[in-house]
Design an enzyme around this catalytic site. Sequence first.
Site, short mmCIF file in Angstrom:
data_model
loop_
_atom_site.label_atom_id
_atom_site.label_comp_id
_atom_site.label_asym_id
_atom_site.label_seq_id
_atom_site.Cartn_x
_atom_site.Cartn_y
_atom_site.Cartn_z
N ASN A 289 -7.23 -1.37 -8.75
CA ASN A 289 -7.38 -1.62 -7.33
C ASN A 289 -7.37 -3.10 -6.96
OD1 ASN A 289 -7.62 1.02 -5.98
ND2 ASN A 289 -9.22 1.31 -7.52
N THR B 267 -2.47 -1.05 -2.74
CA THR B 267 -2.26 0.37 -2.45
C THR B 267 -3.01 0.72 -1.18
OG1 THR B 267 -4.13 0.93 -3.84
CG2 THR B 267 -1.93 1.12 -4.80
N GLU C 77 -8.75 7.13 -10.26
CA GLU C 77 -8.30 5.85 -10.81
C GLU C 77 -9.29 5.24 -11.79
OE1 GLU C 77 -7.70 3.84 -7.16
OE2 GLU C 77 -5.62 4.50 -6.95
N THR D 138 1.03 9.10 -5.94
CA THR D 138 1.03 7.63 -5.80
C THR D 138 0.50 7.06 -7.12
OG1 THR D 138 -1.13 7.76 -4.71
CG2 THR D 138 0.82 7.60 -3.31
N THR E 57 -10.05 14.55 1.49
CA THR E 57 -9.65 13.16 1.33
C THR E 57 -8.42 12.96 0.46
OG1 THR E 57 -11.27 13.11 -0.38
CG2 THR E 57 -11.90 12.24 1.75
N LYS F 170 -2.26 15.53 -3.84
CA LYS F 170 -2.18 14.22 -4.45
C LYS F 170 -3.48 13.49 -4.13
CE LYS F 170 -1.66 10.59 -3.01
NZ LYS F 170 -2.52 9.44 -2.50
#
Lengths: 383, 383
Positions: A378, A383, A259, A146, A179, A168
């Site tokens: 974010n 997302t 991220e 993603t 997670t 992923k």
Amino acid sequence: MSITHPKGFKASGVAAGLKQNGLDVALVLNDGPDATVAGVFTANRVKAAPVVWSQQVVRGGVVRAVVLNSGGANACTGHQGFQDTHATAEHVASVLGGLGAGDVAVCSTGLIGELLPMDKLIPGVTAAAKALDKDGGLAAAEAIMTTDTRPKTAVAAGAGWSVGGMAKGAGMLAPGLATMLSVLTTDAVADSVALDAALREACRVTFDRVDSDGCMSTNDTVLLLANGASGIAPSQEELTAAVTAACHELAQQLISDAEGATKQVAIEVVGAASDGDAVEVGRSVARNNLVKTALFGNDPNWGRILAAVGTTAAAFEPDALDVAVNGVWVCKGGAAAADRSTVDLAGRDVTIRIDLHAGSAEATIWTNDLSHAYVHENSAYST
Amino acid sequence: MSITHPKGFKASGVAAGLKQNGLDVALVLNDGPDATVAGVFTANRVKAAPVVWSQQVVRGGVVRAVVLNSGGANACTGHQGFQDTHATAEHVASVLGGLGAGDVAVCSTGLIGELLPMDKLIPGVTAAAKALDKDGGLAAAEAIMTTDTRPKTAVAAGAGWSVGGMAKGAGMLAPGLATMLSVLTTDAVADSVALDAALREACRVTFDRVDSDGCMSTNDTVLLLANGASGIAPSQEELTAAVTAACHELAQQLISDAEGATKQVAIEVVGAASDGDAVEVGRSVARNNLVKTALFGNDPNWGRILAAVGTTAAAFEPDALDVAVNGVWVCKGGAAAADRSTVDLAGRDVTIRIDLHAGSAEATIWTNDLSHAYVHENSAYST
């Protein structure tokens, strides 16, 4: 190589148009002879439809295929969402032939709260079945990405058998259980009880100790498939060690691709009265936004670390706490020690070592800093 | 007017050079006739020296003066830090005359882990004593500011008596107890038992429900001083109501001035089985970085809200959860409802309403978004 490294597994990744561009549907096929399985799923009580489905399938102890999609989490989608997951598994069984929907696990990842575009997904599954290949592991790993910047794969070798894995995950990474999405394969001979024991122990000390942003997903799934194609039955210890090695490698890749991160941080808690205390302290520090922003600013702000430790119920005396940042003991006995200006935080890797002086247990939690890029990724994208 | 609004209190704020510029030492004097007190302190186990000192002083039930400084938290400073706090209280008693160190509460705020510059603080206290004035409340409120952009004061009127208050706090705001410095004064007649009951209830529903960044400070202190100068003894209910009103006003000022915030967010949890469940759910959402960054990006991402609710142990069924953002029910029964594009997030004030459909209890938690400015403030400066 990834999940197709062990004998007897095929995989594929195709573009079905679920995402704006790139591969987004992956398929994993176990060619046997066995088809044992174990799974670990999110502890979040709000579970996506594919998690509910796959938990039921794994409970049966047999999985012959796994279908995975990015571009949509199919979470918080009600009855229709569950029917879509069921229909996807039915379609996999139908196009592969010789198996039923109950032999197919389903994983989804992407935005929560929207139905999957089944008119795109179903043809994608058909294409993925045609593309199945014994070298398809990397394409499958790419299809589940993603916000990941790179595919994540791992291989751990046994004596005449091996474990392969893909994963992923680049955000919403926090303890609970496993997670992110991950599929592991092995050609070892192992029943589902042995697989379950190996996978739970592996997750406990790897994925469960990754805490990027304290946020637990609705879709986390880790599956371990075995087919016995090597004809070799390793001991439980050997199996657990190899699965743990593969999970550790994937967990490190997850945290290094988190991220917006500029730092990859290992929080080593030592001198704890119990494993649980060590993990609690490590997580409290890992989740503290003031510690995380200080690290982004290259500031060895040990006071913020102590403030985070102080919020836990772990056994320790405040005036016995020692803290080292990148090897420099900036805090001894709960007060300032070495000059903080001697800490070198220029690099990407950071080690925070906290000695509770309350016992001999220890644990390491892996996390990241909190950067402008995290906020940007974010806030600018749903997302 | 702040803390000098009630009769019989004097205050001052002076610049002692603890900070690079601005006022940094405040003094509050209760002229009597009574000198009853109540205090609420951080739940962090790593407590600053002034917290340890003031807890002892408040336990005695009498406080005649409070000295406060910004520019240094005097936390994690070992025995020397405690001796410095003691010496500061001794000096206050000495320059004011007629009281002992045990009548003086001390509060500090600023960087953790460094000793206070006593060569600057002691002359500052002398100057603050000389500057004491019955109109000094605003100067005192200014002197306790750190990253605050404005002083925070409040007044609540009783019938012939009043409550005044000041507070500082712009980050490291999280539950526990009273996560900042605040001094409240009243000229009501009230013993320390009544004050304690009023202050605990007020904190429980105001300061304790502010959660800016989930980070609990080492120095949080809220003091309520009473002198009976009005000659009026309100009922417990009247006293609690006025103290709660003043604390509520200060709490709202804290959250509106939180570091880098662009949104002021009320998370209203209704339909909970208990107060505790409502608070747990509200805090989980308030602390979720993915929810906070989505708000910064004006994105009504209710899926992230459900994912945060799902990590709690509160009573609810996932498929019964409703969520409204600024009055639009974007999620009903755990799935998408009104079109998220109809939510207007352009303004600064945001209300998230979560109905658990599990009972009739409710609670509101106040928080902020997570912005680039938060990351900047907390990475570029050591605080």
